[in-house]
Scaffold this motif. Sequence first.
Motif, PDB file in Angstrom:
ATOM      1  N   THR A  81      36.135 -21.343  -9.511  1.00 55.06           N
ATOM      2  CA  THR A  81      37.077 -22.045 -10.386  1.00 55.06           C
ATOM      3  C   THR A  81      37.927 -21.014 -11.116  1.00 55.06           C
ATOM      4  OG1 THR A  81      35.628 -21.992 -12.312  1.00 55.06           O
ATOM      5  CG2 THR A  81      35.344 -23.851 -10.786  1.00 55.06           C
ATOM      6  N   ALA A  82      38.980 -21.520 -11.777  1.00 55.09           N
ATOM      7  CA  ALA A  82      39.851 -20.616 -12.522  1.00 55.09           C
ATOM      8  C   ALA A  82      40.611 -21.436 -13.547  1.00 55.09           C
ATOM      9  CB  ALA A  82      40.834 -19.927 -11.574  1.00 55.09           C
ATOM     10  N   HIS A  83      41.138 -20.768 -14.524  1.00 56.62           N
ATOM     11  CA  HIS A  83      41.919 -21.487 -15.515  1.00 56.62           C
ATOM     12  C   HIS A  83      43.372 -21.552 -15.062  1.00 56.62           C
ATOM     13  CE1 HIS A  83      44.428 -21.920 -19.146  1.00 56.62           C
ATOM     14  NE2 HIS A  83      43.493 -22.805 -19.449  1.00 56.62           N
ATOM     15  N   SER A  84      43.911 -22.780 -15.060  1.00 52.86           N
ATOM     16  CA  SER A  84      45.313 -22.931 -14.665  1.00 52.86           C
ATOM     17  C   SER A  84      46.197 -23.011 -15.894  1.00 52.86           C
ATOM     18  CB  SER A  84      45.494 -24.210 -13.855  1.00 52.86           C
ATOM     19  OG  SER A  84      46.872 -24.513 -13.773  1.00 52.86           O
ATOM     20  N   PRO A  85      47.101 -22.088 -16.073  1.00 51.10           N
ATOM     21  CA  PRO A  85      48.043 -22.163 -17.193  1.00 51.10           C
ATOM     22  C   PRO A  85      48.946 -23.396 -17.069  1.00 51.10           C
ATOM     23  CG  PRO A  85      48.173 -20.014 -16.075  1.00 51.10           C
ATOM     24  CD  PRO A  85      47.312 -20.901 -15.252  1.00 51.10           C
ATOM     25  N   PRO A 103      47.200  -9.168  -9.328  1.00 47.76           N
ATOM     26  CA  PRO A 103      46.362  -8.643  -8.241  1.00 47.76           C
ATOM     27  C   PRO A 103      44.925  -9.123  -8.340  1.00 47.76           C
ATOM     28  CG  PRO A 103      47.677  -6.863  -9.160  1.00 47.76           C
ATOM     29  CD  PRO A 103      47.902  -8.059 -10.037  1.00 47.76           C
ATOM     30  N   TYR A 104      44.408  -9.203  -9.547  1.00 50.07           N
ATOM     31  CA  TYR A 104      43.017  -9.571  -9.699  1.00 50.07           C
ATOM     32  C   TYR A 104      42.756 -10.968  -9.145  1.00 50.07           C
ATOM     33  CZ  TYR A 104      38.459 -10.234 -11.832  1.00 50.07           C
ATOM     34  OH  TYR A 104      37.122 -10.472 -12.028  1.00 50.07           O
ATOM     35  N   GLU A 105      43.703 -11.877  -9.387  1.00 45.55           N
ATOM     36  CA  GLU A 105      43.500 -13.234  -8.864  1.00 45.55           C
ATOM     37  C   GLU A 105      43.567 -13.271  -7.339  1.00 45.55           C
ATOM     38  OE1 GLU A 105      46.094 -15.661 -11.209  1.00 45.55           O
ATOM     39  OE2 GLU A 105      44.592 -15.901 -12.794  1.00 45.55           O
ATOM     40  N   LEU A 106      44.371 -12.388  -6.764  1.00 46.68           N
ATOM     41  CA  LEU A 106      44.350 -12.290  -5.301  1.00 46.68           C
ATOM     42  C   LEU A 106      43.004 -11.769  -4.815  1.00 46.68           C
ATOM     43  CD1 LEU A 106      47.886 -10.890  -4.331  1.00 46.68           C
ATOM     44  CD2 LEU A 106      46.926 -13.131  -3.758  1.00 46.68           C
ATOM     45  N   MET A 107      42.479 -10.807  -5.556  1.00 44.63           N
ATOM     46  CA  MET A 107      41.152 -10.290  -5.174  1.00 44.63           C
ATOM     47  C   MET A 107      40.081 -11.345  -5.335  1.00 44.63           C
ATOM     48  SD  MET A 107      40.853  -6.346  -6.365  1.00 44.63           S
ATOM     49  CE  MET A 107      42.093  -6.116  -7.621  1.00 44.63           C
ATOM     50  N   GLN A 108      40.187 -12.157  -6.384  1.00 43.63           N
ATOM     51  CA  GLN A 108      39.205 -13.222  -6.586  1.00 43.63           C
ATOM     52  C   GLN A 108      39.310 -14.270  -5.484  1.00 43.63           C
ATOM     53  OE1 GLN A 108      36.894 -11.978  -8.563  1.00 43.63           O
ATOM     54  NE2 GLN A 108      36.835 -13.664 -10.033  1.00 43.63           N
ATOM     55  N   LYS A 109      40.526 -14.571  -5.088  1.00 48.27           N
ATOM     56  CA  LYS A 109      40.694 -15.512  -3.972  1.00 48.27           C
ATOM     57  C   LYS A 109      39.994 -14.956  -2.725  1.00 48.27           C
ATOM     58  CE  LYS A 109      44.054 -15.527  -0.986  1.00 48.27           C
ATOM     59  NZ  LYS A 109      45.300 -15.623  -0.198  1.00 48.27           N
ATOM     60  N   ILE A 137      42.112  -5.872  -0.258  1.00 46.32           N
ATOM     61  CA  ILE A 137      42.127  -5.287  -1.607  1.00 46.32           C
ATOM     62  C   ILE A 137      43.442  -4.534  -1.835  1.00 46.32           C
ATOM     63  CG2 ILE A 137      41.041  -3.492  -3.034  1.00 46.32           C
ATOM     64  CD1 ILE A 137      39.435  -6.075  -2.888  1.00 46.32           C
ATOM     65  N   ALA A 138      43.809  -3.716  -0.845  1.00 46.89           N
ATOM     66  CA  ALA A 138      45.055  -2.959  -0.977  1.00 46.89           C
ATOM     67  C   ALA A 138      46.259  -3.892  -1.012  1.00 46.89           C
ATOM     68  CB  ALA A 138      45.183  -1.946   0.155  1.00 46.89           C
ATOM     69  N   ALA A 139      46.202  -4.959  -0.216  1.00 47.30           N
ATOM     70  CA  ALA A 139      47.300  -5.935  -0.227  1.00 47.30           C
ATOM     71  C   ALA A 139      47.439  -6.570  -1.607  1.00 47.30           C
ATOM     72  CB  ALA A 139      47.063  -7.009   0.832  1.00 47.30           C
ATOM     73  N   ALA A 140      46.312  -6.798  -2.266  1.00 50.29           N
ATOM     74  CA  ALA A 140      46.351  -7.371  -3.610  1.00 50.29           C
ATOM     75  C   ALA A 140      46.939  -6.371  -4.599  1.00 50.29           C
ATOM     76  CB  ALA A 140      44.946  -7.786  -4.038  1.00 50.29           C
ATOM     77  N   LEU A 141      46.435  -5.141  -4.547  1.00 52.96           N
ATOM     78  CA  LEU A 141      46.876  -4.138  -5.528  1.00 52.96           C
ATOM     79  C   LEU A 141      48.332  -3.745  -5.351  1.00 52.96           C
ATOM     80  CD1 LEU A 141      44.108  -1.504  -6.117  1.00 52.96           C
ATOM     81  CD2 LEU A 141      45.102  -3.119  -7.721  1.00 52.96           C
ATOM     82  N   TYR A 142      48.783  -3.753  -4.128  1.00 54.39           N
ATOM     83  CA  TYR A 142      50.146  -3.324  -3.854  1.00 54.39           C
ATOM     84  C   TYR A 142      51.056  -4.519  -3.572  1.00 54.39           C
ATOM     85  CZ  TYR A 142      48.470   1.445  -3.811  1.00 54.39           C
ATOM     86  OH  TYR A 142      47.926   2.645  -4.182  1.00 54.39           O
ATOM     87  N   GLY A 143      50.694  -5.660  -4.124  1.00 61.86           N
ATOM     88  CA  GLY A 143      51.489  -6.862  -3.932  1.00 61.86           C
ATOM     89  C   GLY A 143      52.769  -6.862  -4.771  1.00 61.86           C
ATOM     90  N   VAL A 189      54.379 -16.140  -8.947  1.00 61.99           N
ATOM     91  CA  VAL A 189      53.255 -15.942  -8.031  1.00 61.99           C
ATOM     92  C   VAL A 189      53.186 -14.463  -7.644  1.00 61.99           C
ATOM     93  CG1 VAL A 189      52.388 -16.422  -5.692  1.00 61.99           C
ATOM     94  CG2 VAL A 189      53.369 -18.280  -7.085  1.00 61.99           C
ATOM     95  N   PHE A 190      52.007 -13.901  -7.697  1.00 58.99           N
ATOM     96  CA  PHE A 190      51.812 -12.525  -7.239  1.00 58.99           C
ATOM     97  C   PHE A 190      51.428 -12.594  -5.767  1.00 58.99           C
ATOM     98  CE2 PHE A 190      49.911  -8.380  -6.721  1.00 58.99           C
ATOM     99  CZ  PHE A 190      50.804  -7.577  -7.431  1.00 58.99           C
ATOM    100  N   PHE A 191      52.261 -11.967  -4.945  1.00 57.67           N
ATOM    101  CA  PHE A 191      52.116 -12.154  -3.501  1.00 57.67           C
ATOM    102  C   PHE A 191      51.574 -10.891  -2.841  1.00 57.67           C
ATOM    103  CE2 PHE A 191      53.378 -12.925   0.871  1.00 57.67           C
ATOM    104  CZ  PHE A 191      53.062 -14.269   0.997  1.00 57.67           C
TER     105      PHE A 191
END
Lengths: 496, 496, 496, 496
Positions: free
Chosen positions: C57-61, C77-83, C339-345, C352-354
Motif C-alpha cells: 500500500t501507499a499514501h496517495s496525495p 525514485p524510491y516509489e519506483l523501487m517500491q513498485k 534499481i538503476a532505472a529508478a535512480l536515473y529516471g 510522475v517519476f518515470f
Amino acid sequence: MLRTKEQYHEKLSAMRPNIYIGGEKVGREDPRIRPGVRVYDLVFDLAQNPEWKGLATAHSPLINEEVNRFSLLPSNPYELMQKQKLIHLAARRAGGCIQRCMGQDGITALAVCTKEIDAAKGTDYHTRFLEFLRHYQKNDVAGCCAQTDSKGDRLKRPSQQDNPDHYVHVVERRNDGIVVRGYKMSITTVAYAEEMAVVPTRALTEEDRDYAVAFVIPPDTEGVRIITRPVWLRDNNDQDASPFCRLGVSDSVIIFDDVFVPKERVFMCGEWEFGRRMALLFANSHRHSYCGCKPAVSDILCGATMLAAEANNIAKASHVKEKLTEFASAAALAYSAGIAAALYGTLTASGVFFPNEVYANVGRRLTGELIYHEYNILTEIAGGISVTMPFHDDFKRGENVDELKKFIVRNAKLTPEESLKVWKFVEDLGASSMSAWYKIAGVHGGGSPIMETISLGMDYDFEDKKNLARYLAGIDEHLNDSKLRSAEPTMGLSLV
Amino acid sequence: MLRTKEQYHEKLSAMRPNIYIGGEKVGREDPRIRPGVRVYDLVFDLAQNPEWKGLATAHSPLINEEVNRFSLLPSNPYELMQKQKLIHLAARRAGGCIQRCMGQDGITALAVCTKEIDAAKGTDYHTRFLEFLRHYQKNDVAGCCAQTDSKGDRLKRPSQQDNPDHYVHVVERRNDGIVVRGYKMSITTVAYAEEMAVVPTRALTEEDRDYAVAFVIPPDTEGVRIITRPVWLRDNNDQDASPFCRLGVSDSVIIFDDVFVPKERVFMCGEWEFGRRMALLFANSHRHSYCGCKPAVSDILCGATMLAAEANNIAKASHVKEKLTEFASAAALAYSAGIAAALYGTLTASGVFFPNEVYANVGRRLTGELIYHEYNILTEIAGGISVTMPFHDDFKRGENVDELKKFIVRNAKLTPEESLKVWKFVEDLGASSMSAWYKIAGVHGGGSPIMETISLGMDYDFEDKKNLARYLAGIDEHLNDSKLRSAEPTMGLSLV
Amino acid sequence: MLRTKEQYHEKLSAMRPNIYIGGEKVGREDPRIRPGVRVYDLVFDLAQNPEWKGLATAHSPLINEEVNRFSLLPSNPYELMQKQKLIHLAARRAGGCIQRCMGQDGITALAVCTKEIDAAKGTDYHTRFLEFLRHYQKNDVAGCCAQTDSKGDRLKRPSQQDNPDHYVHVVERRNDGIVVRGYKMSITTVAYAEEMAVVPTRALTEEDRDYAVAFVIPPDTEGVRIITRPVWLRDNNDQDASPFCRLGVSDSVIIFDDVFVPKERVFMCGEWEFGRRMALLFANSHRHSYCGCKPAVSDILCGATMLAAEANNIAKASHVKEKLTEFASAAALAYSAGIAAALYGTLTASGVFFPNEVYANVGRRLTGELIYHEYNILTEIAGGISVTMPFHDDFKRGENVDELKKFIVRNAKLTPEESLKVWKFVEDLGASSMSAWYKIAGVHGGGSPIMETISLGMDYDFEDKKNLARYLAGIDEHLNDSKLRSAEPTMGLSLV
Amino acid sequence: MLRTKEQYHEKLSAMRPNIYIGGEKVGREDPRIRPGVRVYDLVFDLAQNPEWKGLATAHSPLINEEVNRFSLLPSNPYELMQKQKLIHLAARRAGGCIQRCMGQDGITALAVCTKEIDAAKGTDYHTRFLEFLRHYQKNDVAGCCAQTDSKGDRLKRPSQQDNPDHYVHVVERRNDGIVVRGYKMSITTVAYAEEMAVVPTRALTEEDRDYAVAFVIPPDTEGVRIITRPVWLRDNNDQDASPFCRLGVSDSVIIFDDVFVPKERVFMCGEWEFGRRMALLFANSHRHSYCGCKPAVSDILCGATMLAAEANNIAKASHVKEKLTEFASAAALAYSAGIAAALYGTLTASGVFFPNEVYANVGRRLTGELIYHEYNILTEIAGGISVTMPFHDDFKRGENVDELKKFIVRNAKLTPEESLKVWKFVEDLGASSMSAWYKIAGVHGGGSPIMETISLGMDYDFEDKKNLARYLAGIDEHLNDSKLRSAEPTMGLSLV
C-alpha cells in the motif's frame, strides 16, 4: 593537499631505482613506463580541474580537507556511486584501466578489516591505520595494492609449498616491526606508485599464520625488487601518437627479499582467521570498481566499432545497429550492478560503507564473461584490415604513399588522414599487445569469473530460493519471506 | 617435380624486388618475411618426406607425374578428404595458417569456372588454363590467390566507385593480352609466392564488365607493388626461439599499376555473369580448406591450455576437463563438416569434384563463431600470467634470474626451463600480435560468418523445410520428399 | 479504500457475462479462469496484511488516502523501487506473473501522456484522467491494460490494412463520447479485471489519426467480447494441488464491436503525434516492472533446480553449484537494472517519476534473452523425469502404488510424498503448458528482445561513444564529456 | 519378412494387458497410446513402400533375406550412413522421435558385446544372440531397449543402494534361466513394442556383479508391469487433427517383479567388467542415431518458423533470414558428425561396424546444447500468439467465429483455414506438453550433454594435443604425429 602531476613526477625521480626491465635496473623516469605514469597524471589533472571538483575530489572528515577521491573512505551509498562514476569517467579518458582505483580498494579493505581484527583480538591496527591514512590523504599519495601472490602449486596452501616464497610471509618479528619475504605477481601500477598496500590473497589456516600479513610501504623500500613488464612497447617520441597510444600500463613481479616493515605500517600480522576476510574485502571493493571501468571499456569498443562502421560506410546496416546495442547492454548492466551494490551496501564497524557483494560480483562476472565477445563484435564490423593494413610508415614515406592514401578511403566523408587514424585506432585497440592485455585483464583482473562464481556461491541467499520452491510445491505450508518483508530490505537499502 | 625448399629459396632470391615494408623497398630475402617463408618450406619438406608420400603428394593424371597435392585438382571425394587431411596435418606443424592452400583453392576455382564460361560463351579459357596448370604442376610452383579487393565504399558496386581502383579491373585490351590496375588487400602469402591467381571478389553486373577479370601472374611482374605487413616482428636470430616463434605470415596490399597480363594467362575477361560464380568457387573451396586448418588451431589451443593447466597444477580440476572438451567439439565438428562436404560434393563439368557448399559453409561459420571463445578458454585456464610475466631477458640476465626461476615453477614436475617455455608459448599464442591475427583471420579469413550466413541463405534448401512443416501442419496432404528418396541422396553421396 | 478479495469476487459475479471459452459464453465465476483470479486475490490479501503496509500500500496525495500501490503514480525514485520490490515479492508468491502491474503501467502511461498532449494541443485530457484516477484509487479497482492490437499485416500501418479492425480505432465521434471497434490480442488478465485501459501499440502517422485513441472502460461494456484462453486447464477440485498449481493466468482476444466510450473516459483521440509516445510510455514502464517479476521467476527456477538436485542427491556436485549461480546472476542483474532505472529516471511534467529507458530496456532484454536458457538449466539438473514420470493418479491408486513410492525416492532424506511433490512441481514448472507460457511470455511479454534492441537504438547515447573514440584515436583534439561532467549526471540521479 | 502395420496391431492386441495409465490396467489398444503406435506404423509403411526399398529395408546376410533396416547389424560405414539417413527421413514424417531406432541400437550393443564377453570369458552369449537375432529379423519384430535404471541415490553404486530394486538385477540363477527384479524408467516405446532388450546403464564393480545382466524378453512377460505416460493427451477422434497431432510417444516405468528370463534370452549375467562397455555401446550407437533424428527436428522447427514468418508477413526481414540459417547449421553440423562417425568407425570382432565415438558424441552434444535455443528462435519469430490464441473450438462454434476468422489472417495470401493451421501447428510444436517433451528429451535422450562431455574426456586423444603443444613450444624437439601419418587414419577411414 591536491598535488600536481609535476609534484608526482618529482617524487618518482627521487625514488630509489629498483625497477627491472629485460634484465636491466632502471629508474622511474624510464620511458618504457611513461605510458602508465601518464594515466596517473590524468587522475592528478582531473583533481586539479575545477570542473571536476566534488567528483574527482571529496571532503575528508578525517583530516577535514579536500582530498583526491581515490584517498577517501566511502561512508554512504552516494560516495560509492561517486567513486564508480569517477572511475567510469577517468577510464574513458585513459582508454581503459585507470589503475589508481586499486589504492582506494586497498585502503578500504585495510580500514574495514583492521577495525574487525581489533574488535576480535584486542589489537590496535585500526588506530595505526588511521594515522597512516592521514598521511596518505594529506600528501595525496598515489597508492596501489599488491594482492596476488605467485601461488606456486595451486593445490597446496601457503604453508605447504615447497618454496615458502610463493606467498609473502613474515620471517622475523621485531619490536619495531617485521621482516617479510616472498613474491607477488601481476601487480599493476606498482612500478610508478608511491605506496603499496600488501594484503593476503586467500583464506588461511592456523598453519598459514605467517602468511597472514598486511602492511603498506613505499615500493622503493630496501629489499624490494620490481621486475616490470610494460604492456606495449612503442616509440615514445612519436609526435603523431594518438591519446590512446600515449597511455598504457605495466605489470610487475615484486620480490620481497627480507624487507623490513616498521611497526606503524603493519596492519595484520598472524591473525589467520581474517585472511579470507581481508582478501575478499579488497576483491569485492575492486569488483565494484570494475562496475565503473568496464562500462568505459565497452564505451570505447562501441565507439571504435562505430568509427569502423562509418569508415566502411556500413553504419546504417541493421546487423551493425543491432550489434552496437550489445555494447549498450554490457555497459549499462555492469554499471547498474555497481549502482545496486552501492545502494544495497553495508555500513561496517569502521564507518566505511561497503558495496553489496552479490551485486558487485554479478556485475564483475558479467564483464569478464563478455570481454572476448565485445572484441569479437569490433572484429566482425571492422573486418580484417586491422591486422593486414600496411605499417604506419608506409603511409608516410616511400613510393606508395599517394596510392595508399587513396586506398585507405572507403567513405568519401572521411579524409585519408581521418581514415588512417580510424584504422590505426582499431588496430591499436583491437589487434595490438595492448588488446591482448585488455582481454586477459578483462577476464582476470580483480578475480576471474570463476572467483566471482565461488563468491556468489557463498554470498547469495540460495536457501531463500529453495524455501520459496518448497512453498510453491506444496511441501511447506507457509512461505517465510521475512527477509523481503521489512520496508527497507535486509540488503540494506540506505538512501542518503 | 617435387622441389626442395632450397630450390624455392633460390627462386625467391631471383625475383624482382617489389616488396615494401615500412616505406622501404626490400627483396624476398628480407628477414622480416622469413617466418612466412618457413611455412612454405614446411610444405616442401613434407612433400619430400617419403613418410607423407600419397598425402603431401598425389599423382596428377594431367601430367602423369607425382605432384605436390596443393597443385592437384581433386577429382573425387577421397581427394577432397586427403586435401583436408593434409591441411590439418601441416597446419598443426605450422602452428596455424598453412597458407599454400590458397593456391590450391585458386586453381580449383579457375578450373571449374573456365570450363563453365567456355560452355556458355564459346571461349577457350579452359584449354589455356590447363596449359598453365601443366606448368604449375611440373614446376611445383608455390602459388597464392588474390581475391579481396580494397572495395572502397561498401554500398557501391565496382563501377560506381569514385575511385575505380578500389577493384582490380581491365584498362586496356590488346591482341597479346590485357592491362589491369587497381588494389587488392589482405592478401596473405603473396610476398613470398611465385605465382598469384587473381579473381573477382563479388557478384557483378553488366556495368561492372571491366571488373570481371581473372588471371595468374608472378607477383614480381612489372607494375605490381606489394606493401606487406609481417604479422609479428621478432628478433630473427634468437637461437632459443620455439618452432611457433619461428613461423609466421604476412599480409599485403597489392597495387596493380597498369600491369600487362599476357593472353595465355587471362582466364576471364568481361564475362560479368560469372563474377559471382568465380568468387564463390574460390570462397567455398577455401571454406572447405578451413575445415582442415581450423581444427588444427583448436588442437593447438587445446594443447596449450593443457600445458597451462599442468603448469598451474590444475589439470585434474573438473571445470578444466570440461572446458577442454569444447576444443574437442570445435575441432571434430568442423572436421566432420569438411568430411561431409567432401562426400556430398558435386562433380563439375571440368572434372573437378567440388565440396558441398552447405557443409563447407556451416563448418567454416562454426569456426568463425568460436575462435574468440576458444582463446577465452585458454585465458581462463592460464590466468593473467601471459600478459604480466617479466620479459624473456629478465630470466636470462641481471640480478633476479635465480629468484625468477624459482618464481616461475608452480608444478614441481616441470623444470624452470620447461615452465618458462610453457608460459612463453602461452604468451606467444594467446597474447601477442600473432594471436590478434589468428583471432581476426579466424573470423574473417575465407569469408566472415556473415558471408557464410548469406551463402547458406542461398544454398540451403529452405523450401523443403517449409513443405515439411506444411505437411505436418495438415495444410498439404502429401509430403514430397523425393529429394531424400533415392538411395543415393541428391546431395551426391559418391563413395570411391 | 483497500478492498478484500471477497469484495472483488462480488464485483466479478455482478459483471455482464461476455467471456468466451471454447465457443461457449461464460461468466466470471467460470472455474477455468479461477487460477488467474487467485493471483488478483493474492494482491488484495497483501494489501490487507498489516505486515506489508507501506509496500503493498501507499499514501496517495491525490485522494489523501492509503491506496493499493498498484493504483499509485510514482513521484520519486524510491516509489519506483517500491513498485519493483512489491512486484518481486508478489511474483514469488504467484509463482510468476503478478498481472496487476499492467494496470499500474497503464495509468502511468496515461498520466504522463495526457499532460503532454494537453500542453501541446490545449486539450484537457489530464484533468479528466485525474478525475478517473480518483475513482480508481478510491475503489481499489483491479485494472489491466490492453495494448497489443492484432496487427494484421506487419508490413502495413494501421490505416493501410485491408481489414481496418486489426487495430482498434474510432468509428464515430459524438458529443458525449466515441465509438470504437477493432481487435486487441494477447491481453493478459482482462477476463477478470474490472477496468481496462486501452492504448495504441505503435507509432502512428497522420493517416492513422483514427487509430490514435486511448480510453479506460469496464471489460463488460456493451459491445465488448472477450475470447479467453486459460493457460493451463487443470482439475479445479484437486485438494492436493500445490500453490503453484492453483495459480494461473489467461490471455484474451478482445473484440470491440462498435463500443461506446463516454467522453470522460477518453484520454486520447486523434493526436497521432503522440501514438508512439503513449505506446512507449506503457512499454517502458512495463519493462521496468519486468525488472521486478523476472527476478522472481529466476528465484523460482533456482529453487526448483535446487529441489531437483537435492532429490537426485547431487546438490553438492560442482557443476550444479556453478549452474545455480547463473540464476543468481540473471536475477541480480535484472533487479539492479530496475534499481538503476529508478535512480536515473526522469520527473515528467505530470509529476510522475518515470524510469530511465536505457536501464529498463537492458534489464528487460536480458531477461528475455535468458529465459529459455534458465529452463534449460532446470532440465539439465532435473533430468528427464519431469516428462516421463507416471501420472499423479498412478501414485494414488492401482496395484503399483507401493512400488512407485519406493521408485520415486532417490534421496533417503526425503519421504515418498516429498519426493513426489518435488517432481510434480518440476513437471508443473518445467514441462507443462504453463511452462510454455512462461517461456514465451518471458520472451515477448512487454516487448520482445528485438523491441528493446530497437528502443536502445533510439535511447542510448551512441554519439557520445563515437566522440569518445574520435578523441582517443586522435581525430578530435578534445573530449566533450559535459554530459558526465555535472556532479548529478544527466541521466538524472535524484536521491530522495 | 516385412510385416504390415496391420500384422503389428494384431500382435499388440494379443499381448497380455500389463500396461497401466493413471492407476488403471489397460490393453495395448488403449487410444491414449495410439499416437505412439502410429509412429511404428509409419516405419512399417516405409518398409512396405517400394520407393524406399534398400533404405527402409536391407539385405541381411544372417538370414539371407530382405529385412527392415532397423533389424540389421551394420557391417560397413555405408550401412551406418543408411541407418542415419533412414532415421532422418522417418523422423521428419514422425514429427520427431522415430522410436524404433532404440531397438536397432540395442541389438548392435548386444551383438558387439556378447562377442567380446565370449572372447574374454569363454561364454557362448554371441551364438545365443545370433539365434535370437534370426528370429528378430525373420519376424520383423518391433523392438525397443530399456537401459535407464531408476538409479536411486546417484552417489551410490547399484549394490550400495538402500533399495536394491533401483537397478535391475539377478535374484536367482536357475539351470533354465534367471530371475530378475528392479525398475527401469524413462523407457520410450516399450508400451507398444514386441520385444525389449534390457542392458545395464553404467560401469559396474565386482560387488555389482548381480547388476551385470542383459537380456531380451517380450514386454508382456509374466511379472513385468509397465506404467506408461502418454506424452500428450488429445482427443483421439478429432477428424481435423494434423499429422503432427496424430503422432506421439509414451514413456514408461517398468517394474520387473521377479521376472523369469529363459536361458536362450540371457546375453550377460555377472560379467561386471563389461557393464560399462555394454552401457556405452548402446549409448554411443544411440548418439549416432541422434545425428539422424535431431536434424529432422531442426528441419521441422525451421519449417514451422518459416510458416510463422510467412503468416506474420515478415519472411523477408533480414533478422528472420539470419535466424533461419541457425537451423541449417544445427541440422547440417549434427548430420555431418554422424557421417564422419560412420566413415571413421571401427570394425568390431563381431563384424558389426561401429560408429566413431568422438564424432557421435560431439554430434549428439551439439544437438543437446542447441535444442532450447532452437525453440527460442521459433518463439522469437512466431510471437506470443502460440500461447494466447483462443482455443480451437472458438474458431468452430459460437458467436465469434466470423470475427476470429478475420482476426487470424495477417497475410492475405493465406486463407483463414491455412492461417489457423499454421498457428495451431506452431502451438502444438512450440507450446504444448509435446514441446516440453521434445526439449527435455532433446537434452537428455541418449545421454545428456554432461554424459557426452564425460565420454569425450575418455575418448578424445588429448595427449596428442598436448604433445603438439610441447613441440610448438620448443619443449620436445620432435613431433610424433604417427597417428595422422598413415594414409588411412587411425580413426579408421574405411570407404566401401
